[in-house]
Design an enzyme around this catalytic site. Sequence first.
Site, PDB file in Angstrom:
ATOM      1  N   GLY A  24      47.293  25.119 -13.353  1.00  0.00           N
ATOM      2  CA  GLY A  24      48.223  24.053 -13.723  1.00  0.00           C
ATOM      3  C   GLY A  24      47.603  23.108 -14.721  1.00  0.00           C
ATOM      4  N   GLY A  28      49.678  16.826 -16.445  1.00  0.00           N
ATOM      5  CA  GLY A  28      49.338  16.032 -15.274  1.00  0.00           C
ATOM      6  C   GLY A  28      47.867  16.050 -14.919  1.00  0.00           C
ATOM      7  CE1 TYR A 177      54.347  19.496  -2.795  1.00  0.00           C
ATOM      8  CE2 TYR A 177      54.363  17.528  -1.426  1.00  0.00           C
ATOM      9  CZ  TYR A 177      53.819  18.261  -2.475  1.00  0.00           C
ATOM     10  OH  TYR A 177      52.740  17.766  -3.163  1.00  0.00           O
TER      11      TYR A 177
END
Length: 305
Positions: A24, A28, A177
Amino acid sequence: MSNHKGFTEADVPDQSGRCFIVTGANAGVGFELSSVLAARGARVLLGCREKSRAEDAMARIKQQTPNANLAWLPLDLGDIESVRAAAAQASKEPRIDALINNAGIMFPPLTRTKQGFESQFGVNHLGVFALTALLLPKLAETPGSRIVVTSSIAHLKAKIDWDDLNAERGYAKQERYQASKLANALFFFELDRRLRATRSPVTAIGVHPGVASTSLGRHMGLAQLAGPIVGLLLNSAAKGAWPALLAATGPVKPGGYYGPIGFGGIRGVAGEAKRAPQATNPVLAQRLWDVSVAMTGIDPGLPTV
């Protein structure tokens, strides 16, 4: 540490000659991790799904660090075959000093991974489990190498619905989540136990970024809230990277859990974080491990001792 109350990016030592995988990595917290590590001289493999996003991230890092040593590692954690290909590619590197499992998804509508798993459990846990398992032999070639697994303060209230892991009977995105983040916590707990029992040279550590104001929350409607006020409470992505930087490069305890230590654990400098009791339950950890092997078809090969 330069800040006696906790760890920041200023405490990251020189990383010349070392190699890190950051998943990722194009946005971010993952982008910030990659930027800092590259600036300290590390080679960074940016695990991203899309080539264009990876190339954009690498170009932005090179604006700050022109001689940055970067490469795109094609990786879709929602597809076990992509995970296998990424691990095979990464294993050709001369060395890997740390795998930083940073990528994750949060609160999407009900979707499925390539193999048909509920996407939050599939991407956030099963993809991470598979990638870590496949890279263990490579990591073990470098004594002192580390595996960083990203959980969340969301794990504190989580329960795993063992009878409906695939959300065939029901789907509540927030609960799913939370469950995926509890799975992350149980995974690094069990991984640490097995690594130590087999005297592996690899160390497993868990982290959480606090509540970082990143694109992860795009399904949450945070943008509709009073932006500046929320911003005061939240960690920036750069500060959200501090716990993982500590875990990957700083002084840690094997099996330790690190996060921001300011304002209820949601922001500030990095230090030891608190875990829910269920995150260190050996029965749950063993059950999750066995289920993960069965679902992914990938066995890390670390015996229970």
